[in-house]
Design an enzyme around this catalytic site. Sequence first.
Site, short mmCIF file in Angstrom:
data_model
loop_
_atom_site.label_atom_id
_atom_site.label_comp_id
_atom_site.label_asym_id
_atom_site.label_seq_id
_atom_site.Cartn_x
_atom_site.Cartn_y
_atom_site.Cartn_z
CG ASP A 47 -2.41 -0.92 1.13
OD1 ASP A 47 -2.26 -1.23 0.14
OD2 ASP A 47 -2.46 -1.16 2.48
CE1 TYR A 95 3.01 -6.97 3.50
CE2 TYR A 95 2.24 -8.59 3.85
CZ TYR A 95 2.09 -7.87 3.07
OH TYR A 95 3.02 -7.98 1.64
#
Lengths: 259, 259
Positions: free
Chosen positions: B51, B109
């Site tokens: 993102d 992540y």
Amino acid sequence: LRIKLVVAYDGTDFSGWAAQAGQRTVQGTLTEAVRRVSGEDVEIWGASRTDSGAHASGQVCHFDTEVGIKPEKWARVLNRAMPQDLAVISSASAGEGFHSRFSAEHRRYRYRIRTGPRDPFQSRYVHDYGKPLNLRLMNKAAGALIGEHDFLAFTEELEPRVENTVRRIFHADVLEYHGTEMQVEIVGTAFLRGMMRRISGALLEVGRGFRPPEAISRLLSEERESLQWPVVLPAKGLCLVEVAYDDPPRDHRTASDLA
Amino acid sequence: LRIKLVVAYDGTDFSGWAAQAGQRTVQGTLTEAVRRVSGEDVEIWGASRTDSGAHASGQVCHFDTEVGIKPEKWARVLNRAMPQDLAVISSASAGEGFHSRFSAEHRRYRYRIRTGPRDPFQSRYVHDYGKPLNLRLMNKAAGALIGEHDFLAFTEELEPRVENTVRRIFHADVLEYHGTEMQVEIVGTAFLRGMMRRISGALLEVGRGFRPPEAISRLLSEERESLQWPVVLPAKGLCLVEVAYDDPPRDHRTASDLA
């Protein structure tokens, strides 16, 4: 009431400490925050007028206020008005005899030279040299800085000479960090403009074999006039780590400060 | 020849991974660097389309080249054309069967939630929560994520539903770091858009006592329709840490990827 603040900032997007019209500075941002919080237009004195782009994890400053916010509450109150690259670490009351700049007993600076591959999360805070440096030679050279010396060769050439360029250094070390950077740590009473960045430049020149370690002593002596003066490294590698005071505070101004 | 790159970036000043006209993106910056270096107009595939504002310390991507630069030299050559917030960590040749996105066996992540006072040197990389969180409850809740589940409640509501929202999670841990932050670490085959930021949002809600730890299991079940779905935390706290591959690479696309 005199309030002492310890502040930290990522200096990348500031035009240094000192307020300048039309520029985003640390002093200006703090002054504006106090105005929003208390309605007062105070003068904020900093221990060190850090360069544009240089950082601080332990800058100290002070101001006088007449509003009734408790000294230790100022940190929290001011932080609500702070941008994300500036934070007040702590606040406390300070006696009238305290002056963030003139009472400072010593200042500790760190200069970070990256020897390993570039790291995008560190790029704002290190000078990217990108090659190995000789730690032993750098430390040998750093030792010569300790004591009281004329640091003329480590400052900006000013015309006319306005200042006494003698300063006292207590500690000077080069530390290897994670095998990817060299950290130059210097503790001294006070520093001339650009002095820390030129000391780091000289030590880098020693570490890469461009100068012998003895060059530092020569740059601190009368011989300096016949030598090439050290390069100045970029401000982004520099951080003001700590400012220390006596308790009770003493006035550490030199004769030239008072002149 | 297929070249595999491991890249790292501070995502703050990028509009995400995926190239978009008029935007500064990681994919676009890398594509332009290859063009300057080799004159080729290649397509660069990334393992994860991170993102806008999210970071990566171990993103993987690949492209095909016909110029004679040795695979392991590409990192150094490309780094000369890189801005300071993007670096190529390593380069290597990859077999034709390798695809950075489709061959990825798992992705790791990390989401960083700052519980301590604000730190200007970390502000770009953490979500500033600023209050303590209950680590034990967060870890209890995180355990429920492990296994194969329908993560519909942890993704953007899309109309019409285009995707299979079932994903497999291998590890889910919350670690306390230096007493000033909580790090949410999740390892899974693949992640839906916004999924990691919503998992972190749900765990934050558990850690502050807004939801019980059992809420995670309920959000992964049919009960989700009657529950409030978790908040999405800001992209700046998110970092793609690692992408792992089998050797030799296997195709890990799901049926919906291939549809």
